[in-house]
Design an enzyme around this catalytic site. Structure first.
Site, mmCIF file in Angstrom:
data_model
loop_
_atom_site.group_PDB
_atom_site.id
_atom_site.type_symbol
_atom_site.label_atom_id
_atom_site.label_comp_id
_atom_site.label_asym_id
_atom_site.label_seq_id
_atom_site.Cartn_x
_atom_site.Cartn_y
_atom_site.Cartn_z
ATOM 1 N N GLY A 1 0.814 -1.212 0.000
ATOM 2 C CA GLY A 1 0.000 0.000 0.000
ATOM 3 C C GLY A 1 0.845 1.258 0.000
ATOM 4 O O GLY A 1 2.068 1.210 0.138
ATOM 5 N N LYS B 1 5.755 -1.283 -8.878
ATOM 6 C CA LYS B 1 5.587 0.178 -8.760
ATOM 7 C C LYS B 1 6.932 0.863 -8.628
ATOM 8 O O LYS B 1 7.110 1.999 -9.070
ATOM 9 C CB LYS B 1 4.640 0.530 -7.612
ATOM 10 C CG LYS B 1 5.020 0.010 -6.236
ATOM 11 C CD LYS B 1 5.954 0.907 -5.458
ATOM 12 C CE LYS B 1 6.233 0.324 -4.088
ATOM 13 N NZ LYS B 1 7.205 1.116 -3.310
ATOM 14 N N ASP C 1 0.039 2.954 -4.270
ATOM 15 C CA ASP C 1 1.473 2.899 -3.986
ATOM 16 C C ASP C 1 2.293 3.531 -5.104
ATOM 17 O O ASP C 1 3.320 4.180 -4.863
ATOM 18 C CB ASP C 1 1.890 1.435 -3.783
ATOM 19 C CG ASP C 1 3.106 1.301 -2.880
ATOM 20 O OD1 ASP C 1 3.633 2.330 -2.428
ATOM 21 O OD2 ASP C 1 3.527 0.164 -2.625
#
Length: 367
Positions: free
Chosen positions: A148, A203, A261
């Site tokens: 997250g 990410k 994220d």
């Protein structure tokens, strides 16, 4: 009704390890933070009442600290263990800790990235499970992936944060939420640890491309907001494709663990900073050397290379048709390996070809 008290041992005294001590301590649990042989300077600071060097926030006074030689003591009677070690050292620490782990414990993972296991590239929970089977076959620990949009300094300072705790068992994930959730640290439960882990690793890779756009703007004096937005959208599309190929859920990627994220990492993460340096004209190798000299880890660089190996692996297995749906990942890898234009308009066009594969004229999209 009061919550049952647990003993939480966090392995790793870095930014996120020390930060997670705050919500656990606020919920009345006994919290221990164990530092590796590389964490002595960090422990020196917090034990003297100074701010943690990486979060700027003092460690909660209720938290007990342990040095590298005190691993057995740190894990004694622990009911919930958190692995919060950098990706290059997490397996070594896990192998050392395995003899002190016990059946019935929950093992959570905050480390992000992919790992090479034999001749395969796997997610961290898969690698962790493999190490545990090898080192302690009798253990059958529940694994929780923590992800997250969580910046460690904000978690440590108790600013509002939304995290995802994922486990194949919803009951175990719910227990993890009950242990950590506070008024400031909100926890969303997920039964998709694969999606959370893939999002967490990728990410960092895609945040490099967002940083490149910012570096182009700083170097050239003109904004590249449109290109950055297109890169963000393409990144999410590619993250979904890879997550689904591994058995993850698209809604995990479009939620906190993926989009959330990626957003926070693109705003203020080390991978974004690295991309900004490269986008400003620095050679990728020189930018990495400079950040390492400053003690800053750039997870997206090794993760990009491992992600490319993983994609090749998925193509061979028939889980992905080919590379055509992942042009941005391929372009990032080319850039990091020095096989892409590195300056100004040429770099922006190369990134645009990858971020807008279906919108640009055919002549621009040829590779």
């Amino acid at each position: 009704m009061s919550r049952p008290t647990e003993t939480v041992t966090i392995l790793g005294a870095g930014a996120m390890g020390s930060a997670l001590a705050s919500p656990a301590a606020d919920n009345g649990h006994e919290v221990r933070v164990w530092g590796t042989w590389l964490d002595d300077e960090l422990l020196d600071a917090v034990e003297q009442g100074r701010s943690h060097p990486r979060t700027g926030v003092p460690l909660d006074s209720r938290v007990k600290t342990y040095r590298s030689g005190e691993l057995a003591e740190a894990l004694a009677e622990a009911t919930y263990v958190v692995l919060s070690i950098s990706s290059d050292g997490v397996m070594e620490v896990l192998r050392e800790a395995a003899e002190y782990l016990r059946p019935g414990q929950t093992l959570a993972i905050t480390t992000k990235g992919f790992v090479r296991s034999g001749d395969r590239v796997v997610t961290l929970p898969e690698a962790v499970a493999g190490v545990l089977r090898e080192a302690a076959p009798a253990l059958d620990l529940s694994l929780v992936a923590i992800g997250g949009p969580c910046k460690a300094n904000e978690v440590a300072a108790r600013r509002p944060t939304a995290a995802v705790h994922a486990c194949a068992s919803r009951e175990v994930a719910g227990r993890s939420r009950a242990l950590f959730a506070t008024g400031a640290y909100a926890v969303e439960v997920s039964e998709d640890p694969v999606g959370v882990e893939v999002s967490a690793a990728l990410k960092n890779v895609y945040a490099v491309s967002l940083g490149v756009c910012q570096g182009l703007a700083q170097h050239g004096g003109e904004p590249y907001h449109d290109l950055q937005a297109a890169a963000f959208a393409q990144a999410v599309t590619e993250m979904i494709r890879i997550a689904e190929a591994l058995g993850g859920r698209p809604e995990t990627v479009t939620g906190l663990a993926g989009v959330g994220d990626l957003e926070v990492t693109g705003l203020s993460g080390r991978n974004r900073v690295y991309g900004t340096r490269v986008g400003g004209g620095e050679h990728p190798y020189e930018a990495m050397q400079a950040m390492q000299a400053a003690g800053q880890t750039v997870e997206g660089v090794p993760a990009a290379r491992l992600a490319c190996e993983l994609v090749d692996q998925l193509i061979r297995a028939g889980a992905l048709p080919d590379w055509s749906g992942l042009p941005l990942l391929r372009q990032i890898a080319r850039l990091l390996d020095g096989r892409s234009p590195r300056r100004g308009e040429e770099l922006s066009l190369a990134l645009a070809r990858a971020a807008l594969p279906h919108a640009l004229p055919h002549a621009l999209t040829e590779r």
